[in-house]
Design a protein around this motif. Sequence first.
Motif: not given
Lengths: 192, 192
Positions: A6-10, A75-76, A86-89, B2-4
């Motif tokens: 996940t990305m942080p909220d900020w 690996s993050a 980006a690939q998900k989006l 987020e990435i799953t």
Amino acid sequence: MEITLTMPDWAVTELQRLPAVIPSLEDRMAEVIRFSRLNFENGTGGPFAAGVFERNTGRLVVIGVNRVVASNCSSAHAEVMALSLAQKLLGTYDLGGPGMPVYQLVVNWRPCAMCYGAVLWSGIRSLAIAGSGPELEAITGFDEGPIHPEWDKELARRGIELIDSVLTEDALRVYRDFAASGSLVYNSRQGG
Amino acid sequence: MEITLTMPDWAVTELQRLPAVIPSLEDRMAEVIRFSRLNFENGTGGPFAAGVFERNTGRLVVIGVNRVVASNCSSAHAEVMALSLAQKLLGTYDLGGPGMPVYQLVVNWRPCAMCYGAVLWSGIRSLAIAGSGPELEAITGFDEGPIHPEWDKELARRGIELIDSVLTEDALRVYRDFAASGSLVYNSRQGG
């Protein structure tokens, strides 16, 4: 049996505030460097960020940040986060696939040994970095791994444009401030 | 934001059927090679698998498989899946941290340019591979990327044991069958 990063909220909030298009490469890098600083200042990861943009228009896809410690996942790194988001989006594992615009990855230093390979496999066609010298390792103590001696030529062989030294001093300032902050440097094994 | 990344259902079932401990390295590799075959035969990814074990006891942590196409994620190679799942299961980003047993990654060929770096950062202390020569690329057409000319010495410098050529012919048989199957080979850019 699943991995969630996940990305942080900020960062989610900051991303929503950014303009949809950032035409100049220096402005793109400035945002990436700003995210790299916010990441360690907020205690959400190391001082690294990476952004995916349409190279020719400057349309922003996403900026990712380092999430190793927060995610318990070595690996993050920022590049893996940015490329995977980006690939998900965009709904594809190949950002260089048929009919796609030219996508550019903007990073606040030369990718480490792992992320260099991740760039190759992502379909990214342009890599813009703040610098590629030993300063990052010297200032922060992070191990970047064994970089291939022909790393720049190997990018060219695969049709990936390299743009080096974009806002170098701004990137280095973040590394110096990170080093002065006494934050965690989480290298793994350094010797037998 | 987020990435799953998930494992295929068949792999979850197969993992539950495996013994908790696999004492011999050849038996560990045989399971990894079996997963690599099941992955492409089930249409759930490329012919690659990687397992994390306690080196000295053979206790199985997890076996991961390639999930690039299924996950729309070019970083979802078998090694990244296995290492990330192991780190999640064990609750740490550093498999070589204080007080940990020696963890071993068992892979059905030498890791690609990206996964080589992922191994370095994972805290893995032992890497066992089925082979390291040009056969994989020659048979399948997968691009493994520019491998550092001193990749084996760089492992040693970081205290990571390398065991090469475990069940080489069994691994090659899977690659030959994969090539004969006409399955997708999803290299990204190969030239300008």
